[in-house]
Design an enzyme around this catalytic site. Sequence first.
Site, PDB file in Angstrom:
ATOM      1  N   GLN A 160      -5.540  -2.003   9.321  1.00 44.78           N
ATOM      2  CA  GLN A 160      -4.860  -3.252   8.614  1.00 44.78           C
ATOM      3  C   GLN A 160      -5.381  -4.403   9.390  1.00 44.78           C
ATOM      4  O   GLN A 160      -5.077  -4.561  10.598  1.00 44.78           O
ATOM      5  CB  GLN A 160      -3.476  -3.096   8.392  1.00 44.78           C
ATOM      6  CG  GLN A 160      -2.693  -4.330   7.851  1.00 44.78           C
ATOM      7  CD  GLN A 160      -3.125  -4.500   6.314  1.00 44.78           C
ATOM      8  OE1 GLN A 160      -3.105  -3.285   5.577  1.00 44.78           O
ATOM      9  NE2 GLN A 160      -3.400  -5.691   5.685  1.00 44.78           N
TER      10      GLN A 160
ATOM     11  N   LYS B 142       0.890  -1.232   0.071  1.00 46.15           N
ATOM     12  CA  LYS B 142       0.107  -0.098  -0.051  1.00 46.15           C
ATOM     13  C   LYS B 142       0.825   1.219   0.026  1.00 46.15           C
ATOM     14  O   LYS B 142       0.591   2.461  -0.867  1.00 46.15           O
ATOM     15  CB  LYS B 142      -0.814  -0.089   1.307  1.00 46.15           C
ATOM     16  CG  LYS B 142      -2.255  -0.872   0.787  1.00 46.15           C
ATOM     17  CD  LYS B 142      -3.011  -1.262   2.381  1.00 46.15           C
ATOM     18  CE  LYS B 142      -3.887  -2.337   2.336  1.00 46.15           C
ATOM     19  NZ  LYS B 142      -4.240  -2.865   3.485  1.00 46.15           N
TER      20      LYS B 142
ATOM     21  N   ASP C  54     -11.843   1.726   3.792  1.00 47.05           N
ATOM     22  CA  ASP C  54     -12.097   0.232   3.570  1.00 47.05           C
ATOM     23  C   ASP C  54     -13.485   0.038   3.602  1.00 47.05           C
ATOM     24  O   ASP C  54     -14.219  -1.018   3.637  1.00 47.05           O
ATOM     25  CB  ASP C  54     -11.331  -0.456   4.719  1.00 47.05           C
ATOM     26  CG  ASP C  54     -10.340  -1.513   4.395  1.00 47.05           C
ATOM     27  OD1 ASP C  54     -10.344  -1.534   2.901  1.00 47.05           O
ATOM     28  OD2 ASP C  54      -9.707  -2.005   5.005  1.00 47.05           O
TER      29      ASP C  54
END
Length: 278
Positions: free
Chosen positions: A91, A47, A114
Amino acid sequence: MIMDGKELSRKIREEIRTEVKSYMIKPCLAVIQIGDDPASNVYVASKEKACNEAGIYFKHIKYSEDTREKEIINKIVEMNNDEYVNGILLQLPIPEKYNSERIINYIARNKDVDGLTDINVGKLLNNKKCLVSCTPQGIMELMKHYQIDLEGKNVVIVGRSNLVGKPLISLFLNHNATVSICHSKTVNLKSYTLNADILVVAVGKKYIITEDMIKKDAIVIDVGINRENNMIYGDVDFEKVKEKASYITPVPGGVGPMTVAMLLRNVNECYKKMNTSK
Ligand code: NAP
Protein backbone atom coordinates in the site's frame (compact mmCIF):
# COMPACT_ATOMS: atom_id res chain seq x y z
CA MET A 1 -22.33 11.01 -21.68
CA ILE A 2 -21.27 9.98 -18.19
CA MET A 3 -19.00 6.93 -18.05
CA ASP A 4 -20.46 4.99 -15.17
CA GLY A 5 -17.55 3.22 -13.48
CA LYS A 6 -19.69 2.27 -10.53
CA GLU A 7 -22.14 0.22 -12.58
CA LEU A 8 -19.47 -1.39 -14.78
CA SER A 9 -17.37 -2.30 -11.74
CA ARG A 10 -20.43 -3.80 -10.05
CA LYS A 11 -20.91 -6.14 -13.02
CA ILE A 12 -17.25 -7.14 -13.11
CA ARG A 13 -17.20 -7.76 -9.35
CA GLU A 14 -20.32 -9.89 -9.62
CA GLU A 15 -18.71 -11.99 -12.39
CA ILE A 16 -15.62 -12.50 -10.23
CA ARG A 17 -17.75 -13.41 -7.19
CA THR A 18 -19.59 -16.07 -9.21
CA GLU A 19 -16.31 -17.51 -10.49
CA VAL A 20 -14.68 -17.52 -7.05
CA LYS A 21 -17.70 -19.31 -5.57
CA SER A 22 -16.85 -22.37 -7.66
CA TYR A 23 -13.33 -22.69 -6.18
CA MET A 24 -12.53 -25.24 -3.48
CA ILE A 25 -9.99 -22.91 -1.89
CA LYS A 26 -10.45 -19.15 -1.70
CA PRO A 27 -7.99 -16.86 -3.51
CA CYS A 28 -5.94 -14.70 -1.14
CA LEU A 29 -4.72 -11.12 -1.42
CA ALA A 30 -2.03 -9.92 1.00
CA VAL A 31 -1.78 -6.16 1.54
CA ILE A 32 1.28 -4.78 3.29
CA GLN A 33 0.87 -1.44 5.01
CA ILE A 34 3.67 0.48 6.70
CA GLY A 35 2.73 3.23 9.14
CA ASP A 36 -0.71 4.60 9.91
CA ASP A 37 -1.46 7.06 7.10
CA PRO A 38 -5.22 7.90 7.41
CA ALA A 39 -5.83 7.86 3.63
CA SER A 40 -4.09 4.47 3.36
CA ASN A 41 -6.28 3.15 6.19
CA VAL A 42 -9.35 4.12 4.15
CA TYR A 43 -8.00 2.54 0.95
CA VAL A 44 -6.99 -0.67 2.71
CA ALA A 45 -10.43 -0.91 4.35
CA SER A 46 -12.16 -0.51 0.98
CA LYS A 47 -9.95 -3.23 -0.54
CA GLU A 48 -10.81 -5.51 2.36
CA LYS A 49 -14.52 -4.89 1.90
CA ALA A 50 -14.31 -5.57 -1.84
CA CYS A 51 -12.37 -8.81 -1.23
CA ASN A 52 -14.88 -9.96 1.39
CA GLU A 53 -17.75 -9.35 -1.02
CA ALA A 54 -15.99 -11.23 -3.81
CA GLY A 55 -15.13 -14.20 -1.58
CA ILE A 56 -11.40 -13.42 -1.65
CA TYR A 57 -9.47 -13.92 1.57
CA PHE A 58 -7.84 -10.67 2.70
CA LYS A 59 -4.60 -10.74 4.63
CA HIS A 60 -3.67 -7.37 6.11
CA ILE A 61 -0.08 -7.09 7.30
CA LYS A 62 0.42 -3.78 9.07
CA TYR A 63 3.88 -2.70 10.20
CA SER A 64 4.76 0.20 12.49
CA GLU A 65 7.07 2.87 11.11
CA ASP A 66 10.02 1.55 13.10
CA THR A 67 9.99 -1.87 11.39
CA ARG A 68 13.24 -2.77 9.65
CA GLU A 69 13.05 -2.98 5.87
CA LYS A 70 14.67 -6.42 6.02
CA GLU A 71 11.76 -7.74 8.10
CA ILE A 72 9.24 -6.52 5.49
CA ILE A 73 11.28 -8.05 2.66
CA ASN A 74 11.53 -11.37 4.52
CA LYS A 75 7.74 -11.40 4.85
CA ILE A 76 7.36 -10.77 1.11
CA VAL A 77 9.75 -13.61 0.30
CA GLU A 78 7.81 -15.89 2.66
CA MET A 79 4.54 -15.01 0.93
CA ASN A 80 6.11 -15.42 -2.52
CA ASN A 81 6.67 -19.05 -1.53
CA ASP A 82 3.25 -19.52 0.05
CA GLU A 83 1.00 -21.38 -2.37
CA TYR A 84 -2.08 -19.99 -0.61
CA VAL A 85 -1.15 -16.34 -1.24
CA ASN A 86 -2.08 -15.33 -4.78
CA GLY A 87 -1.56 -11.57 -4.80
CA ILE A 88 0.77 -9.24 -2.87
CA LEU A 89 0.44 -5.48 -2.78
CA LEU A 90 2.41 -2.78 -0.99
CA GLN A 91 0.00 0.00 0.00
CA LEU A 92 1.52 3.29 -1.16
CA PRO A 93 2.71 5.78 -0.10
CA ILE A 94 5.05 4.40 2.56
CA PRO A 95 7.21 6.50 4.92
CA GLU A 96 10.10 8.15 3.09
CA LYS A 97 12.85 6.34 4.99
CA TYR A 98 11.95 3.12 3.15
CA ASN A 99 12.96 2.36 -0.42
CA SER A 100 9.58 1.51 -1.97
CA GLU A 101 11.10 0.52 -5.31
CA ARG A 102 13.42 -1.99 -3.65
CA ILE A 103 10.62 -3.47 -1.52
CA ILE A 104 8.22 -3.75 -4.49
CA ASN A 105 10.81 -5.57 -6.58
CA TYR A 106 10.91 -8.39 -4.03
CA ILE A 107 7.29 -9.23 -4.89
CA ALA A 108 7.14 -12.25 -7.21
CA ARG A 109 6.15 -11.08 -10.70
CA ASN A 110 3.24 -13.56 -10.82
CA LYS A 111 1.79 -12.15 -7.55
CA ASP A 112 2.46 -8.47 -8.33
CA VAL A 113 -1.22 -7.42 -8.53
CA ASP A 114 -0.30 -3.71 -8.73
CA GLY A 115 1.91 -4.37 -11.78
CA LEU A 116 4.73 -2.27 -10.33
CA THR A 117 7.73 -4.60 -10.40
CA ASP A 118 10.38 -3.79 -13.01
CA ILE A 119 9.63 -7.03 -14.82
CA ASN A 120 5.91 -6.31 -15.27
CA VAL A 121 6.60 -2.67 -16.19
CA GLY A 122 9.09 -3.83 -18.84
CA LYS A 123 6.71 -6.43 -20.23
CA LEU A 124 3.96 -3.84 -20.55
CA LEU A 125 6.34 -1.58 -22.43
CA ASN A 126 7.05 -4.43 -24.85
CA ASN A 127 3.32 -5.20 -25.23
CA LYS A 128 3.69 -8.64 -23.60
CA LYS A 129 1.10 -10.31 -21.40
CA CYS A 130 1.65 -9.23 -17.78
CA LEU A 131 -0.01 -7.93 -14.63
CA VAL A 132 -1.05 -4.33 -15.27
CA SER A 133 -1.50 -1.62 -12.66
CA CYS A 134 -5.18 -1.48 -11.60
CA THR A 135 -6.13 2.16 -12.26
CA PRO A 136 -4.75 2.26 -15.83
CA GLN A 137 -6.30 -1.14 -16.50
CA GLY A 138 -9.65 0.17 -15.20
CA ILE A 139 -9.43 3.15 -17.57
CA MET A 140 -8.83 0.82 -20.54
CA GLU A 141 -11.79 -1.29 -19.44
CA LEU A 142 -13.99 1.82 -19.51
CA MET A 143 -12.70 2.59 -23.02
CA LYS A 144 -13.59 -0.93 -24.13
CA HIS A 145 -17.02 -0.89 -22.51
CA TYR A 146 -17.97 2.42 -24.14
CA GLN A 147 -16.50 1.21 -27.46
CA ILE A 148 -14.07 4.11 -27.81
CA ASP A 149 -11.89 3.62 -30.88
CA LEU A 150 -8.34 4.51 -29.83
CA GLU A 151 -6.48 4.11 -33.10
CA GLY A 152 -4.99 7.38 -34.33
CA LYS A 153 -6.48 9.37 -31.44
CA ASN A 154 -4.53 12.12 -29.71
CA VAL A 155 -4.30 11.04 -26.09
CA VAL A 156 -2.97 13.51 -23.55
CA ILE A 157 -2.14 12.25 -20.06
CA VAL A 158 -1.55 14.79 -17.31
CA GLY A 159 0.54 13.19 -14.53
CA ARG A 160 3.49 10.80 -14.92
CA SER A 161 3.35 8.63 -11.79
CA ASN A 162 4.47 4.99 -11.94
CA LEU A 163 1.00 3.97 -10.74
CA VAL A 164 -1.13 5.82 -13.29
CA GLY A 165 0.45 8.03 -15.96
CA LYS A 166 3.40 5.89 -17.07
CA PRO A 167 1.55 2.56 -17.56
CA LEU A 168 -1.11 4.47 -19.54
CA ILE A 169 1.51 5.55 -22.08
CA SER A 170 2.11 1.90 -23.05
CA LEU A 171 -1.55 0.89 -22.87
CA PHE A 172 -2.70 3.65 -25.24
CA LEU A 173 0.34 3.25 -27.48
CA ASN A 174 -0.36 -0.47 -27.76
CA HIS A 175 -3.78 0.51 -29.14
CA ASN A 176 -2.16 2.75 -31.80
CA ALA A 177 -3.06 6.06 -30.19
CA THR A 178 -0.67 9.02 -30.33
CA VAL A 179 0.33 9.80 -26.76
CA SER A 180 1.60 12.98 -25.07
CA ILE A 181 2.38 13.06 -21.37
CA CYS A 182 2.40 16.24 -19.29
CA HIS A 183 3.68 16.93 -15.77
CA SER A 184 4.51 19.75 -13.38
CA LYS A 185 7.32 21.06 -15.61
CA THR A 186 5.20 21.13 -18.77
CA VAL A 187 5.12 24.61 -20.26
CA ASN A 188 1.65 25.77 -21.32
CA LEU A 189 -0.40 22.74 -20.29
CA LYS A 190 -3.47 24.14 -22.05
CA SER A 191 -1.78 23.98 -25.47
CA TYR A 192 -1.58 20.18 -24.98
CA THR A 193 -4.97 19.56 -23.40
CA LEU A 194 -6.74 21.55 -26.14
CA ASN A 195 -5.38 19.06 -28.66
CA ALA A 196 -6.63 15.98 -26.82
CA ASP A 197 -9.26 13.68 -28.29
CA ILE A 198 -8.86 11.78 -25.04
CA LEU A 199 -7.65 13.57 -21.93
CA VAL A 200 -6.63 11.62 -18.82
CA VAL A 201 -5.94 13.69 -15.72
CA ALA A 202 -4.07 12.19 -12.74
CA VAL A 203 -2.58 15.07 -10.80
CA GLY A 204 -4.32 15.40 -7.44
CA LYS A 205 -5.27 19.10 -7.73
CA LYS A 206 -8.92 20.04 -7.58
CA TYR A 207 -10.25 21.46 -10.86
CA ILE A 208 -6.83 21.86 -12.49
CA ILE A 209 -8.69 21.19 -15.75
CA THR A 210 -11.34 23.75 -16.65
CA GLU A 211 -13.74 23.89 -19.60
CA ASP A 212 -11.58 26.31 -21.60
CA MET A 213 -8.78 23.68 -21.58
CA ILE A 214 -10.61 20.99 -23.52
CA LYS A 215 -11.83 20.80 -27.08
CA LYS A 216 -15.46 20.14 -27.90
CA ASP A 217 -16.46 16.45 -27.79
CA ALA A 218 -13.25 15.35 -26.09
CA ILE A 219 -13.32 12.26 -23.88
CA VAL A 220 -12.27 13.22 -20.36
CA ILE A 221 -11.06 10.71 -17.78
CA ASP A 222 -10.64 12.13 -14.30
CA VAL A 223 -8.43 10.06 -11.99
CA GLY A 224 -7.95 12.69 -9.28
CA ILE A 225 -9.23 12.28 -5.75
CA ASN A 226 -9.18 15.50 -3.73
CA ARG A 227 -10.79 15.64 -0.30
CA GLU A 228 -12.18 18.93 0.97
CA ASN A 229 -14.66 19.41 3.86
CA ASN A 230 -15.67 15.73 3.78
CA MET A 231 -16.38 15.92 0.05
CA ILE A 232 -14.46 14.30 -2.80
CA TYR A 233 -13.59 16.29 -5.93
CA GLY A 234 -11.81 15.32 -9.11
CA ASP A 235 -9.08 17.13 -11.00
CA VAL A 236 -11.65 18.25 -13.59
CA ASP A 237 -14.31 20.93 -13.13
CA PHE A 238 -16.94 18.28 -13.86
CA GLU A 239 -20.13 20.38 -13.99
CA LYS A 240 -18.80 22.74 -16.65
CA VAL A 241 -16.60 20.31 -18.57
CA LYS A 242 -19.40 17.74 -18.94
CA GLU A 243 -21.30 20.20 -21.17
CA LYS A 244 -18.41 20.23 -23.63
CA ALA A 245 -17.11 16.64 -23.45
CA SER A 246 -18.62 13.73 -25.37
CA TYR A 247 -17.78 11.31 -22.52
CA ILE A 248 -16.61 12.07 -19.01
CA THR A 249 -15.98 10.11 -15.81
CA PRO A 250 -17.45 11.49 -12.58
CA VAL A 251 -15.62 11.67 -9.25
CA PRO A 252 -16.64 9.72 -7.28
CA GLY A 253 -18.13 6.90 -9.34
CA GLY A 254 -15.80 6.82 -12.34
CA VAL A 255 -12.23 5.53 -12.24
CA GLY A 256 -12.16 4.78 -8.48
CA PRO A 257 -14.56 1.80 -8.49
CA MET A 258 -12.87 0.44 -11.63
CA THR A 259 -9.53 0.37 -9.80
CA VAL A 260 -10.97 -1.88 -7.09
CA ALA A 261 -12.63 -4.16 -9.66
CA MET A 262 -9.33 -4.54 -11.55
CA LEU A 263 -7.53 -5.43 -8.32
CA LEU A 264 -9.99 -8.28 -7.74
CA ARG A 265 -9.56 -9.33 -11.36
CA ASN A 266 -5.76 -9.39 -11.02
CA VAL A 267 -5.99 -11.50 -7.84
CA ASN A 268 -8.37 -13.91 -9.57
CA GLU A 269 -6.11 -14.15 -12.64
CA CYS A 270 -3.06 -14.86 -10.42
CA TYR A 271 -5.06 -17.53 -8.58
CA LYS A 272 -6.12 -19.24 -11.82
CA LYS A 273 -2.57 -19.19 -13.19
CA MET A 274 -1.15 -20.63 -9.97
CA ASN A 275 -3.75 -23.35 -9.87
CA THR A 276 -3.51 -24.46 -13.49
CA SER A 277 0.28 -24.57 -13.60
CA LYS A 278 0.63 -27.08 -10.77
P1 NAP B 1 1.46 11.58 -7.95
O1 NAP B 1 2.38 10.43 -7.86
O2 NAP B 1 1.50 12.64 -6.92
O3 NAP B 1 1.65 12.25 -9.38
C1 NAP B 1 1.06 13.46 -9.72
C2 NAP B 1 1.51 13.88 -11.08
O4 NAP B 1 0.92 15.14 -11.39
C3 NAP B 1 3.04 14.09 -11.20
O5 NAP B 1 3.51 13.48 -12.39
C4 NAP B 1 3.20 15.59 -11.24
O6 NAP B 1 4.29 16.02 -12.03
C5 NAP B 1 1.91 16.00 -11.92
N1 NAP B 1 1.57 17.40 -11.62
C6 NAP B 1 1.59 18.03 -10.43
N2 NAP B 1 1.23 19.32 -10.58
C7 NAP B 1 1.00 19.50 -11.89
C8 NAP B 1 0.61 20.61 -12.66
N3 NAP B 1 0.39 21.81 -12.11
N4 NAP B 1 0.47 20.46 -13.99
C9 NAP B 1 0.69 19.25 -14.58
N5 NAP B 1 1.05 18.15 -13.90
C10 NAP B 1 1.21 18.29 -12.57
O7 NAP B 1 -0.05 11.10 -7.99
P2 NAP B 1 -0.79 9.75 -8.49
O8 NAP B 1 -0.51 8.66 -7.55
O9 NAP B 1 -0.57 9.51 -9.94
O10 NAP B 1 -2.29 10.24 -8.27
C11 NAP B 1 -2.82 11.35 -8.93
C12 NAP B 1 -4.24 11.60 -8.43
O11 NAP B 1 -5.02 10.46 -8.75
C13 NAP B 1 -4.36 11.75 -6.92
O12 NAP B 1 -5.43 12.63 -6.63
C14 NAP B 1 -4.70 10.36 -6.44
O13 NAP B 1 -5.42 10.37 -5.22
C15 NAP B 1 -5.56 9.90 -7.57
N6 NAP B 1 -5.60 8.44 -7.75
C16 NAP B 1 -6.81 7.90 -7.94
C17 NAP B 1 -6.93 6.55 -8.16
C18 NAP B 1 -8.28 5.99 -8.40
O14 NAP B 1 -8.47 4.80 -8.31
N7 NAP B 1 -9.26 6.82 -8.75
C19 NAP B 1 -5.80 5.74 -8.19
C20 NAP B 1 -4.54 6.33 -8.03
C21 NAP B 1 -4.46 7.69 -7.83
P3 NAP B 1 5.84 15.71 -11.62
O15 NAP B 1 6.07 14.28 -12.00
O16 NAP B 1 6.61 16.67 -12.44
O17 NAP B 1 5.94 15.94 -10.14
